[in-house]
Design a protein around this motif. Sequence first.
Motif, PDB file in Angstrom:
ATOM      1  N   THR A   1      -2.322  -1.458  12.973  1.00 39.10           N
ATOM      2  CA  THR A   1      -0.940  -1.395  13.478  1.00 39.10           C
ATOM      3  C   THR A   1      -0.581  -2.743  14.069  1.00 39.10           C
ATOM      4  O   THR A   1      -1.417  -3.422  14.665  1.00 39.10           O
ATOM      5  CB  THR A   1      -0.776  -0.330  14.591  1.00 39.10           C
TER       6      THR A   1
ATOM      7  N   GLN B   1       2.620  -0.218  10.322  1.00 37.22           N
ATOM      8  CA  GLN B   1       1.542   0.738  10.570  1.00 37.22           C
ATOM      9  C   GLN B   1       0.921   1.122   9.245  1.00 37.22           C
ATOM     10  O   GLN B   1       1.634   1.494   8.312  1.00 37.22           O
ATOM     11  CB  GLN B   1       2.079   2.025  11.231  1.00 37.22           C
ATOM     12  N   VAL B   2      -0.379   0.984   9.152  1.00 33.91           N
ATOM     13  CA  VAL B   2      -1.066   1.343   7.914  1.00 33.91           C
ATOM     14  C   VAL B   2      -1.969   2.530   8.212  1.00 33.91           C
ATOM     15  O   VAL B   2      -2.884   2.419   9.031  1.00 33.91           O
ATOM     16  CB  VAL B   2      -1.917   0.160   7.400  1.00 33.91           C
ATOM     17  N   PRO B   3      -1.697   3.689   7.558  1.00 35.09           N
ATOM     18  CA  PRO B   3      -2.546   4.869   7.803  1.00 35.09           C
ATOM     19  C   PRO B   3      -3.954   4.636   7.251  1.00 35.09           C
ATOM     20  O   PRO B   3      -4.139   3.803   6.368  1.00 35.09           O
ATOM     21  CB  PRO B   3      -1.844   5.985   7.018  1.00 35.09           C
ATOM     22  N   LYS B   4      -4.915   5.367   7.768  1.00 34.91           N
ATOM     23  CA  LYS B   4      -6.287   5.261   7.278  1.00 34.91           C
ATOM     24  C   LYS B   4      -6.325   5.622   5.803  1.00 34.91           C
ATOM     25  O   LYS B   4      -5.679   6.566   5.370  1.00 34.91           O
ATOM     26  CB  LYS B   4      -7.173   6.255   8.042  1.00 34.91           C
TER      27      LYS B   4
ATOM     28  N   THR C   1      -9.173   1.841   3.608  1.00 35.70           N
ATOM     29  CA  THR C   1      -7.864   1.227   3.832  1.00 35.70           C
ATOM     30  C   THR C   1      -7.828  -0.102   3.090  1.00 35.70           C
ATOM     31  O   THR C   1      -8.706  -0.931   3.283  1.00 35.70           O
ATOM     32  CB  THR C   1      -7.675   0.970   5.331  1.00 35.70           C
TER      33      THR C   1
ATOM     34  N   TYR D   1      -4.309   5.937  12.181  1.00 35.68           N
ATOM     35  CA  TYR D   1      -3.969   4.636  11.605  1.00 35.68           C
ATOM     36  C   TYR D   1      -5.197   3.728  11.569  1.00 35.68           C
ATOM     37  O   TYR D   1      -6.106   3.848  12.393  1.00 35.68           O
ATOM     38  CB  TYR D   1      -2.867   3.947  12.415  1.00 35.68           C
TER      39      TYR D   1
END
Length: 1527
Positions: A628, A650-653, A804, A625
């Motif tokens: 988060t 949550q933001v994934p890479k 991101t 991530y």
Amino acid sequence: MDALCGSGKFGSKFWDSNLSVHTDNPDLTPCFQNSLLAWVPCIYLWVALPCYLLYLRHHSRGYIILSHLSKLKTVLGVLLWCVSWADLFYSFHGLVRGRAPAPVFFVTPLVVGITMLLATLLIQYERLQGVQSSGVLIIFWFLCVVCAIIPFRSKILSAKAEGEISDPFRFTTFYIYFALVLSALILACFREKPPLFSAKNVDPNPYPETSAGFLSRLFFWWFTKMAIRGYRHPLEEKDLWSLKEEDRSQMVVQQLLEAWRKQQKQTARHKAAAAPGEKASSEDEVLLGARPKPRQPSFLQALLTTFGSSLLISSCFKLIQDLLSFINPQLLSVLIRFISNPMAPSWWGFLVAGLMFLCSMMQSLIVQQYYHCIFVTGLKFRTGIIGVIYRKALVITNSVKRASTVGEIVNLMSVDAQRFMDLVPFLSLLWSAPLQIILAMYFLWQNLGPSVLAGVALMVLLIPLNGAVAVKMRAFQVEQMKLKDSRIKLMSEILNGIKVLKLYAWEPSFLQQVEGIRQHELQLLRKAAYLHATSTFIWVCSPFLVTLITLGVYVYVDPNNVLDAEKAFVSVSLFNILRTPLNMLPQLISNLTQTSVSLKRIQHFLSQDELDTQCVERKTISPGYAITIHSGTFTWAQDLPPTLHSLDIQVPKGALVAVVGAVGCGKSSLVSALLGEMEKLEGKVHVKGSVAYVPQQAWIQNCTLQENVLFGQALNPKRYQQALEACALLDDLKMLPGGDQTEIGEKGINLSGGQRQRVSLARAVYSNADIFLLDDPLSAVDSHVARHIFDHVIGPEGVLAGKTRVLVTHSISFLPQTDFIIVLTDGQVSEMGPYPALLQCNGSFANFLRNYAPDEDQEHREDSRTALEGVEDEEVLLVEDTLSNHTDLADNDPVTFAVQKQFMRQLSALSSDGEGQGQPAPRRRLGPSEKVQVTEAKANGALTQEEKAETGTVELSVFWDYAKAVGLCTTLAICLLYAGQSAAAIGANVWLSAWTNDAMTNSRQNNTSLRLGVYATLGILQGFLVMLSAMAMAVGGIQAGRVLHQALLHNKIRSPQSFFDTTPSGRILNRFSKDIYVIDEVLAPTILMLLNSFFNAISTLVVIVASTPLFTVVILPLAVLYTLVQRFYAATTRQLKRLESVSRSPIYSHFSETVTGASVIRAYNRSRDFEVINDTKVDANQRSCYPYIISNRWLSIGVEFVGNCVVLFAALFAVIGRSSLSPGLVGLSVSYSLQVTIALNWMIRTMSDLESNIVAVERVKEYCKTETEAPWVVEGSRPPKGWPPRGEVEFRNYSVRYRPGLDLVLRDLSLHVHAGERVGIVGRTGAGKSSMTLCLFRILEAAKGEILIDGLNVADIGLHDLRSQLTIIPQDPILFSGTLRMNLDPFGSYSEEDIWRALELSHLHAFVSSKAAGLDFQCTEGGENLSVGQRQLVCLARALLRKSRILVLDEATAAVDLETDDLIQATIRTQFDTCTVLTIAHRLNTIMDYTRVLVLDKGVVAEFDAPANLIAARGIFYGMARDAGLA
């Protein structure tokens, strides 16, 4: 002592007054010469040594290589030591031979020998510590020479008298000693080379003081070079010296910061220590009384810790100077006694005259060192405070920032820091004033006995009177500051919205408001000026009244008290000394009160909360991530309810996340929370990697476009090109005059909104960060540009692919391409997931899409469907393709279709005013809508012409202008009154001198009452005349202020728009604030002071010449010297002052820029670099402050030398002509001469002050003479009432250019719009659409051709008659601070019902009626407390109120969300159905139903017909419509 010198043939007494005093040929006894006289230099050196060694240990500058000079000095020292030992051995030799010499012959050579050895060692130690020129040793050698002169003379005299040399060995050694000491003194005056590794070797223009010799420092000769350079040609930036290491911002700020942090730590410790005690029970608390207030960290303490040592050193100088100032009155008394005693030997007189001169010179040198030290310390105060405030401003929380405006924070830096700097020179008065008063009282008491108390009592009584006047003046000043602030604020708004005022013809209303405020301001100023005149009266009369009362009481108390010259004139000089501290005290007190307020404000600001750097965890994060948030709740300020609550994100890479939601649901707050700008109440935030941030409102610095993009990183050409290309900036660069080296004005003023946003985006792209937080960057640009940016930068194929990205957006069209979407409602995440999933679950997101893309009638849909199918065009295919990829739903699903239509509209609706990206845009001219046109300075890309810092002397015409503004009669009256008061003053003093001579004739004074009466009358007459002249000056000064401000205001309001486009508003505001302030409040007092000191100096010369006519011989050389100094000084300081003020504004503008862009600076982690930039700017300013301070010292030394010569010659000639002079006259002339130094000094100061301040008149005059636009009303040709009846508009062969010398923007335009038609105007950027509407309002005047409205040529009528009959809804909605009513109807010409109806039609009714104040709802500056959409609706309401026959829409809907857009369009269709409507269209769908469409291309009519016909013709319009999916 006599025993020491022995008896017998070689012995002598220590002191013999018959030999030394009562003789015409004085000499000292050999014993005195051999003992005390020889020991004086030695005692001095041993006393000074410990302190000096301590100083050297702490101030090492690296060693100096052994030079020939140094070797020579050392050899001389060794030789002197040998000579002394030779003397000593000679004495021992005598002892051995049985001739017992006196003990003094052993003691003295021993003492002198050891001292010489010490001096030799000191020479070498100084060399090792890097001292280039030693003051301690120069004084030592000087004392040696002076003390050796007396034996030098007396040995020769005694040898002549006796006819032989009595002691040949000592005679020889003495003259060898004298020669060596003299050589040592001469060598000591030369300075050594600079030490190795010193700054001088690197610095191109080092600070000369560091390497200057001791004498050069003492007399400030090291400044002479700059004075000469400044006299030869005006000084420039490059002529200024670099700063000394210890004066640089970095050092000073660091020291102050450390001291302040120490204070904070101590306070924290106190609090921690107090915390356990707080649990004490309530009974204890009752017993112990109230708890003490919590201790604040003291900023004052921090300042004293940092700068205490400098203050201490300056206090030592001040103390010596205070003591010295009392010697001259004592010497005057000796001189008068000498004149009264015809038997006294004349060398007494010469000695006294010499001592007076010496004492005055000492005083001058020491007081200049004191001032130098104290002013430099003051400057350091300011530097330190500015730096500390700047660093604090970078870390304060948003709630603190919201509580105070940027202006208030900048004020801390400009006003409050300056207050400290102004106070520092007064600080030593706290102890020096009482000391001077006590000493003066003591000497006066000795002179006149108890009757002194009467005079002192009067002085003490005058203090509260002065105090009361000062308090009252402060009160006026505070009130007047408020008025001034409101006037400047209003002016600033007028300048910001000048275009709107012109379009609406609202100038008179605002003119009236400004003049109303100015009227009140001048009334207050007038009151203050009369008060000032009263205080001047007190100031001039007080010394006189004090002398009068004291002498009166003295004479009347006891008939035996005789007033002789000594008593009278010594008392007068003592009272003159007493006058300064007594008058300064009230000023000191008012300064202290002001500064204490500033101190509290600064301390309060520095103690404010700082952002918690720990609230975002930057180190660790769960793997995979990039961002988060766990159950995060955030607020903007502790006292506000949370804006965002219980967020789990949550933001994934490498993901592209869109954040959507209605207005005000917390999208921007979410970005701020990720940046750590909000206060976290609970939860955890993790952000891993470097961050780039694009705020919603682009923050642009005032520097070149390239610097804005690089933002402190090194240039990498490939990456830089890529960033520009991706952000669609290349075409814009072609248009900017200097390409990417174009200087961008403050707040990005010479870029359009879209360009600013793209520069801000390019900065992010170039930064190459890991995480990109993009706060709605696409709303400010046109839709096709938005598409380009999305494709090339943000989207899956863009430059940032793989990084991101968090994108806040309103554009629905891009959502399908994002990885997932976060939907916010009221600060909470309502839905989250990929686009298709959200569509299916039919929740708030699906509603959001429906709202924003309302389903239109079926038929229209079919049309566009057929159009879509008919055109085989890759772009449309692309659209279809994109949509079909992302939608698994049936094609005729209403939601998707709506989205599709919306998407197409967004994708390619062609912009008119921005950024023609699709086709290569022609190289365009910037329209006035671009705020500022490119000035003629095309080559260098500088936008505005540099403000001229005037050079050279001020022309006489400027003084003449001011005299005319004051009124010529008033000017003459003031000069005559001043001449009269000088005459009265001289008369009073001559009378006093005659009175004291009465005492000589008989020992009783008979007609005391007559003497006293005449003296009193003359004195009071003088005071009265002064008061009258001050009153006259006050009246004249205010008259001048009124006349000049009025001329300036009327000219500026009538200046054409092009003037405001090329002149930064700050520069115009500066005329209204700074320059008008100078004219109002500074010029008149300066002129008064100049007249005062001029007449004082003249009257001194008159008195001295009258009493000792010989003095005329000296006047000429002294006058020449004085004029020379004045010429050099004035030329140099004038330029230094100008450089100082030019370099001061960048500090404050950079600071306000920093405060507004703090979040961006922090996001990119650039705080440290910005601190350095600030330090550099402050240092640049200091580089002109230091020489300015020194120039004043240099001047004073020169002028005081002239003044001291006047004292010397007045005393000398009195001694020479003593046979013909009465003591009264001598007293008169010498006591006058003691005052001359001050008068001469003030005269030059005030002259150069006047020169630098009169520039304000010059600057105001310059702006009173700029060209104006056509008259508002032409009386001969006013249009008929009710014009225009139909609203028919015709352009005939119309051409126009922005300014003379530029190309035509419209060429030979001919077209005819019928009454009631609705015409859409389209065209590529720079085609001249906006220009056309501006011509209609005559913001631009025709180059040739004419415009007719209902057959009337608009050029024939007044501007207001024209503009008030047209209505425009401008592109950027501008509101003014004031009530909503004022914003809709500034002239109050509509009824309440009309206004409410307009609000209802413009959909603002609900909003306004929800406010308690209703129509009196206060809008803040620029309407900041309304959203952009609401502001746009207010502009619509203005148009509805005016309801004229012709409506121009510079289509503003670019700034508005889709709902507001639809509201506006609907209202215009219904309410303006009978009017002629001209619309500059950005979105073609709004004009598809218009009567006709005008297509402009490069300033000519390309097509003009109904939309349907144009589409059929397949020309330019067809191409645009096709791009927009409407054809």
